[in-house]
Design an enzyme around this catalytic site. Structure first.
Site, PDB file in Angstrom:
ATOM      1  N   CYS A 223       0.841  -1.202   0.000  1.00  0.00           N
ATOM      2  CA  CYS A 223       0.000   0.000   0.000  1.00  0.00           C
ATOM      3  C   CYS A 223       0.876   1.253   0.000  1.00  0.00           C
ATOM      4  O   CYS A 223       1.658   1.457  -0.927  1.00  0.00           O
ATOM      5  CB  CYS A 223      -0.996  -0.038   1.153  1.00  0.00           C
ATOM      6  SG  CYS A 223      -2.381   1.127   0.940  1.00  0.00           S
TER       7      CYS A 223
ATOM      8  N   HIS B  89      -4.046  -4.351  -0.338  1.00  0.00           N
ATOM      9  CA  HIS B  89      -3.714  -5.036   0.913  1.00  0.00           C
ATOM     10  C   HIS B  89      -3.812  -6.551   0.697  1.00  0.00           C
ATOM     11  O   HIS B  89      -4.919  -7.106   0.723  1.00  0.00           O
ATOM     12  CB  HIS B  89      -4.672  -4.607   2.030  1.00  0.00           C
ATOM     13  CG  HIS B  89      -4.438  -3.211   2.506  1.00  0.00           C
ATOM     14  ND1 HIS B  89      -3.477  -2.906   3.441  1.00  0.00           N
ATOM     15  CD2 HIS B  89      -5.019  -2.045   2.154  1.00  0.00           C
ATOM     16  CE1 HIS B  89      -3.484  -1.596   3.666  1.00  0.00           C
ATOM     17  NE2 HIS B  89      -4.404  -1.056   2.894  1.00  0.00           N
TER      18      HIS B  89
ATOM     19  N   GLU C 276      -3.115  -8.922   2.662  1.00  0.00           N
ATOM     20  CA  GLU C 276      -3.598  -9.597   3.867  1.00  0.00           C
ATOM     21  C   GLU C 276      -5.118  -9.505   4.022  1.00  0.00           C
ATOM     22  O   GLU C 276      -5.703 -10.213   4.837  1.00  0.00           O
ATOM     23  CB  GLU C 276      -2.896  -9.025   5.106  1.00  0.00           C
ATOM     24  CG  GLU C 276      -3.354  -7.656   5.570  1.00  0.00           C
ATOM     25  CD  GLU C 276      -2.788  -6.486   4.798  1.00  0.00           C
ATOM     26  OE1 GLU C 276      -3.005  -5.331   5.231  1.00  0.00           O
ATOM     27  OE2 GLU C 276      -2.123  -6.702   3.758  1.00  0.00           O
TER      28      GLU C 276
END
EC number: 4.3.2.10
Length: 212
Positions: free
Chosen positions: A79, A186, A188
């Site tokens: 990011c 992102h 994750e």
């Protein structure tokens, strides 16, 4: 061991939890001497480019990152962390970046060429379009990942672009040059594809570590 750089603006908990799900050992630190021992580094980031560079400088982490990139060990920006890898940003005025990749970070335009409106920040799921071969993309298929950002990388070297997404403009989503990698979204928080991308990164880390 994967080192996650803690400079006060990273989404450390979610990145750490993702590595735990992959059974990958990691540490979170703001100490350059500790981080330089890591087999791979992750530079996360949420917030302002200018503030992030100021904090990295204040904590003595700029030289760590630049030296680490020269070590041939994998470095991943996520990011804002990806944006910091580039030359500069126009966010909150001009600010120099790490300069590991060529390109400038600019605001996502809120209006398309046909006059249509786009909400900024860009928040939501967009499909990746693979642009070149990269170890990060090995064995993967194009799918959706989760973005939260108001700025994007422009004027970058085309050969460094591994995957892109569309949101009014072409958004560089995965970048790759040598041992330096970045993901604008992102991973994750990006379900199966995001975890697979992180798995490819950590697999590369430990492959390189085993060769030393």
């Amino acid at each position: 061991m994967i080192g996650i750089i803690d400079y006060g603006m990273g989404n450390l908990f979610s990145v750490g939890k993702a590595l735990e799900r992959l059974n990958v050992p990691y540490l979170i630190s703001d100490d350059p001497d500790t981080l330089k021992q890591a087999d791979g580094l992750i530079l996360p980031g949420v917030g302002s480019f200018y503030d992030a560079m100021a904090l990295l400088r204040e904590k003595g982490l700029l030289d760590l990152i630049l030296d680490y990139a020269k070590s041939d060990r994998p470095l991943l920006g996520i990011c804002l962390g990806m944006q910091l890898l580039f030359d500069a940003s126009e966010e909150n005025g001009f600010s120099e970046g790490l300069g590991l990749l060529k390109g400038k970070v600019k605001a996502i335009p809120p209006q398309g060429k046909g006059g249509e409106s786009y909400k900024v920040p860009h928040m939501g799921w967009n499909k990746l379009r693979f642009q070149k071969r990269s170890v990060l993309l090995d064995g993967l298929e194009e799918d959706h990942v989760y973005f939260v950002h108001s700025y994007f990388v422009d004027e970058m070297e085309r050969e460094d672009l591994a995957a892109s997404a569309e949101y009014n403009v072409e958004i560089p989503a995965v970048v790759s040059k040598g041992n330096v990698y970045g993901m604008q979204f992102h991973p994750e928080k990006s379900s199966r594809l995001g975890m697979s991308l992180l798995k490819n990164f950590t697999g590369m880390v430990y492959e390189k570590e085993s060769l030393r």
